[in-house]
Design a protein around this motif. Structure first.
Motif, PDB file in Angstrom:
ATOM      1  N   GLN A  87     -20.321  13.272 -39.825  1.00 31.12           N
ATOM      2  CA  GLN A  87     -18.865  13.244 -39.893  1.00 31.12           C
ATOM      3  C   GLN A  87     -18.301  14.661 -39.795  1.00 31.12           C
ATOM      4  OE1 GLN A  87     -20.905  11.415 -41.649  1.00 31.12           O
ATOM      5  NE2 GLN A  87     -20.165   9.317 -41.672  1.00 31.12           N
ATOM      6  N   ASN A  88     -18.971  15.635 -40.409  1.00 32.09           N
ATOM      7  CA  ASN A  88     -18.537  17.025 -40.337  1.00 32.09           C
ATOM      8  C   ASN A  88     -18.605  17.527 -38.887  1.00 32.09           C
ATOM      9  OD1 ASN A  88     -17.722  19.500 -41.619  1.00 32.09           O
ATOM     10  ND2 ASN A  88     -19.797  20.248 -41.282  1.00 32.09           N
ATOM     11  N   SER A  94     -14.455  16.446 -32.273  1.00 36.56           N
ATOM     12  CA  SER A  94     -13.418  15.513 -31.810  1.00 36.56           C
ATOM     13  C   SER A  94     -12.077  15.670 -32.507  1.00 36.56           C
ATOM     14  CB  SER A  94     -13.900  14.070 -31.996  1.00 36.56           C
ATOM     15  OG  SER A  94     -15.077  13.855 -31.264  1.00 36.56           O
ATOM     16  N   GLY A  95     -12.003  16.445 -33.557  1.00 33.78           N
ATOM     17  CA  GLY A  95     -10.745  16.623 -34.264  1.00 33.78           C
ATOM     18  C   GLY A  95     -10.682  15.793 -35.536  1.00 33.78           C
ATOM     19  N   LYS A  96      -9.603  15.987 -36.285  1.00 31.84           N
ATOM     20  CA  LYS A  96      -9.471  15.326 -37.586  1.00 31.84           C
ATOM     21  C   LYS A  96      -9.279  13.820 -37.475  1.00 31.84           C
ATOM     22  CE  LYS A  96      -7.944  19.149 -40.389  1.00 31.84           C
ATOM     23  NZ  LYS A  96      -7.022  19.576 -41.414  1.00 31.84           N
ATOM     24  N   ASN A  97      -8.647  13.354 -36.434  1.00 36.23           N
ATOM     25  CA  ASN A  97      -8.479  11.917 -36.225  1.00 36.23           C
ATOM     26  C   ASN A  97      -9.427  11.513 -35.096  1.00 36.23           C
ATOM     27  OD1 ASN A  97      -6.493  11.952 -38.160  1.00 36.23           O
ATOM     28  ND2 ASN A  97      -4.831  12.054 -36.694  1.00 36.23           N
ATOM     29  N   SER A  98     -10.500  10.826 -35.455  1.00 34.06           N
ATOM     30  CA  SER A  98     -11.533  10.467 -34.489  1.00 34.06           C
ATOM     31  C   SER A  98     -12.174   9.146 -34.902  1.00 34.06           C
ATOM     32  CB  SER A  98     -12.582  11.583 -34.419  1.00 34.06           C
ATOM     33  OG  SER A  98     -13.067  11.887 -35.708  1.00 34.06           O
ATOM     34  N   THR A 107     -15.643   2.798 -36.712  1.00 34.88           N
ATOM     35  CA  THR A 107     -15.072   3.362 -37.924  1.00 34.88           C
ATOM     36  C   THR A 107     -14.127   4.487 -37.522  1.00 34.88           C
ATOM     37  OG1 THR A 107     -17.090   2.864 -39.135  1.00 34.88           O
ATOM     38  CG2 THR A 107     -15.592   4.446 -40.129  1.00 34.88           C
ATOM     39  N   VAL A 108     -12.891   4.415 -37.997  1.00 33.62           N
ATOM     40  CA  VAL A 108     -11.882   5.414 -37.660  1.00 33.62           C
ATOM     41  C   VAL A 108     -11.802   6.420 -38.796  1.00 33.62           C
ATOM     42  CG1 VAL A 108      -9.461   5.800 -37.097  1.00 33.62           C
ATOM     43  CG2 VAL A 108     -10.595   3.735 -36.302  1.00 33.62           C
ATOM     44  N   ASN A 109     -11.866   7.694 -38.443  1.00 36.14           N
ATOM     45  CA  ASN A 109     -11.809   8.788 -39.394  1.00 36.14           C
ATOM     46  C   ASN A 109     -10.417   9.410 -39.301  1.00 36.14           C
ATOM     47  OD1 ASN A 109     -12.694  10.725 -41.204  1.00 36.14           O
ATOM     48  ND2 ASN A 109     -13.496  12.046 -39.603  1.00 36.14           N
ATOM     49  N   ILE A 110      -9.618   9.264 -40.354  1.00 38.47           N
ATOM     50  CA  ILE A 110      -8.254   9.796 -40.358  1.00 38.47           C
ATOM     51  C   ILE A 110      -8.155  10.854 -41.445  1.00 38.47           C
ATOM     52  CG2 ILE A 110      -5.814   9.259 -40.666  1.00 38.47           C
ATOM     53  CD1 ILE A 110      -6.456   6.413 -39.819  1.00 38.47           C
ATOM     54  N   MET A 111      -7.751  12.067 -41.072  1.00 36.16           N
ATOM     55  CA  MET A 111      -7.626  13.153 -42.036  1.00 36.16           C
ATOM     56  C   MET A 111      -6.229  13.763 -42.038  1.00 36.16           C
ATOM     57  SD  MET A 111     -11.332  14.927 -41.624  1.00 36.16           S
ATOM     58  CE  MET A 111     -11.239  15.886 -43.113  1.00 36.16           C
ATOM     59  N   ASP A 112      -5.319  13.224 -41.258  1.00 38.18           N
ATOM     60  CA  ASP A 112      -3.941  13.688 -41.228  1.00 38.18           C
ATOM     61  C   ASP A 112      -3.183  13.040 -42.387  1.00 38.18           C
ATOM     62  OD1 ASP A 112      -1.512  14.781 -40.366  1.00 38.18           O
ATOM     63  OD2 ASP A 112      -1.073  13.002 -39.161  1.00 38.18           O
ATOM     64  N   PRO A 113      -2.595  13.819 -43.301  1.00 42.58           N
ATOM     65  CA  PRO A 113      -1.939  13.234 -44.478  1.00 42.58           C
ATOM     66  C   PRO A 113      -0.843  12.227 -44.145  1.00 42.58           C
ATOM     67  CG  PRO A 113      -2.154  15.592 -44.755  1.00 42.58           C
ATOM     68  CD  PRO A 113      -2.583  15.285 -43.365  1.00 42.58           C
ATOM     69  N   GLU A 118       0.780   6.488 -43.920  1.00 44.57           N
ATOM     70  CA  GLU A 118       1.225   5.332 -43.143  1.00 44.57           C
ATOM     71  C   GLU A 118       0.250   4.163 -43.279  1.00 44.57           C
ATOM     72  OE1 GLU A 118       2.100   4.266 -38.486  1.00 44.57           O
ATOM     73  OE2 GLU A 118       2.269   6.346 -39.140  1.00 44.57           O
ATOM     74  N   VAL A 119      -1.049   4.446 -43.240  1.00 38.29           N
ATOM     75  CA  VAL A 119      -2.055   3.392 -43.392  1.00 38.29           C
ATOM     76  C   VAL A 119      -1.979   2.772 -44.777  1.00 38.29           C
ATOM     77  CG1 VAL A 119      -4.538   2.955 -43.547  1.00 38.29           C
ATOM     78  CG2 VAL A 119      -3.630   4.274 -41.644  1.00 38.29           C
ATOM     79  N   LEU A 120      -1.840   3.603 -45.810  1.00 34.37           N
ATOM     80  CA  LEU A 120      -1.790   3.079 -47.173  1.00 34.37           C
ATOM     81  C   LEU A 120      -0.521   2.278 -47.438  1.00 34.37           C
ATOM     82  CD1 LEU A 120      -3.279   6.048 -49.200  1.00 34.37           C
ATOM     83  CD2 LEU A 120      -4.363   3.872 -48.641  1.00 34.37           C
ATOM     84  N   ASN A 121       0.548   2.575 -46.739  1.00 33.86           N
ATOM     85  CA  ASN A 121       1.779   1.804 -46.906  1.00 33.86           C
ATOM     86  C   ASN A 121       1.746   0.473 -46.156  1.00 33.86           C
ATOM     87  OD1 ASN A 121       3.091   3.538 -48.644  1.00 33.86           O
ATOM     88  ND2 ASN A 121       3.920   4.769 -46.990  1.00 33.86           N
ATOM     89  N   MET A 122       0.815   0.314 -45.245  1.00 34.95           N
ATOM     90  CA  MET A 122       0.694  -0.939 -44.484  1.00 34.95           C
ATOM     91  C   MET A 122      -0.585  -1.659 -44.904  1.00 34.95           C
ATOM     92  SD  MET A 122       2.138   0.325 -40.755  1.00 34.95           S
ATOM     93  CE  MET A 122       0.552   0.368 -40.068  1.00 34.95           C
ATOM     94  N   MET A 123      -0.716  -1.963 -46.192  1.00 34.06           N
ATOM     95  CA  MET A 123      -1.930  -2.562 -46.731  1.00 34.06           C
ATOM     96  C   MET A 123      -2.236  -3.931 -46.125  1.00 34.06           C
ATOM     97  SD  MET A 123      -3.605  -0.615 -48.670  1.00 34.06           S
ATOM     98  CE  MET A 123      -4.707  -1.739 -49.471  1.00 34.06           C
ATOM     99  N   ASN A 124      -1.229  -4.681 -45.753  1.00 31.78           N
ATOM    100  CA  ASN A 124      -1.477  -6.015 -45.201  1.00 31.78           C
ATOM    101  C   ASN A 124      -2.036  -5.957 -43.782  1.00 31.78           C
ATOM    102  OD1 ASN A 124      -0.550  -7.184 -47.552  1.00 31.78           O
ATOM    103  ND2 ASN A 124       1.562  -7.251 -46.814  1.00 31.78           N
ATOM    104  N   ASP A 125      -1.760  -4.870 -43.053  1.00 35.33           N
ATOM    105  CA  ASP A 125      -2.248  -4.737 -41.690  1.00 35.33           C
ATOM    106  C   ASP A 125      -3.664  -4.172 -41.625  1.00 35.33           C
ATOM    107  OD1 ASP A 125       0.161  -5.682 -40.808  1.00 35.33           O
ATOM    108  OD2 ASP A 125       1.019  -3.698 -40.480  1.00 35.33           O
TER     109      ASP A 125
END
Length: 180
Positions: A87-88, A94-98, A107-113, A118-125
């Motif tokens: 992952q490192n 590939s960058g922080k979002n890969s 598996t999507v790696n998201i590191m942009d705050p 946005e992902v945590l606010n859309m828990m149902n999706d």
């Protein structure tokens, strides 16, 4: 005699239909769905390794982990390359979002705050992964809840994590530390 032949032909027809259905589902699971997901993520601007049949990035992950664990670690070394070397490396390349592959699962790696918020606010999706029965037995609480129950419990505990209350607790813990 004709009834036996007709019955045999019907059984063979069902068997062929079952085999075709199984092969179609297997092809969809092993190749079509991963490639479709990869195309979709690349259109979204995410980078990652191309999908390889069956294994994905598992071989590269295990080799990098083995290499990282074979080297000694010093007290002032960075632990990220040691604990999650693949992952490192992926973040560097590939960058922080890969994205990367656990077999045919992406598996999507998201590191942009902002994206994380946005992902945590859309828990149902974005549903939580299905846990095995032992993990479900051991992990209970807010981590395990979904949907309305999760929302209700999050609203209940949210005031406890107010920044002012946390500062008061920190001050209280510092006073306790120095009193002993």
């Amino acid at each position: 005699m004709e009834v036996d032949a007709a019955m045999m032909m019907m059984c063979v027809g069902f068997l062929i239909a079952f085999v075709i259905m199984f092969l179609t589902k297997a092809l969809n699971w092993v190749w079509l769905e991963p490639k479709r997901a990869e195309r979709f993520l690349r259109r979204q601007g995410l980078k990652g390794n191309p999908y390889t049949l069956f294994f994905g990035d598992i071989k590269a992950m295990s080799m990098m982990l083995h290499q990282a664990k074979s080297k000694p670690i010093l007290i002032n070394d960075d632990v990220a390359p040691r604990l999650a070397p693949f992952q490192n490396h992926l973040v560097k390349v590939s960058g922080k979002n890969s994205f990367f592959w656990y077999g045919p699962k992406i598996t999507v790696n998201i590191m942009d705050p902002e994206a994380i918020k946005e992902v945590l606010n859309m828990m149902n999706d974005f549903p939580k992964p299905i846990l095995n029965p032992l993990a479900k037995f051991l992990i209970t609480g807010l981590v395990d809840l979904e949907g309305e129950k999760w929302s209700k419990h999050r609203k209940i505990i949210n005031p406890a994590f107010n920044i002012i209350k946390l500062k008061v607790f920190l001050l209280f813990f510092i006073i306790l530390e120095f009193s002993y």
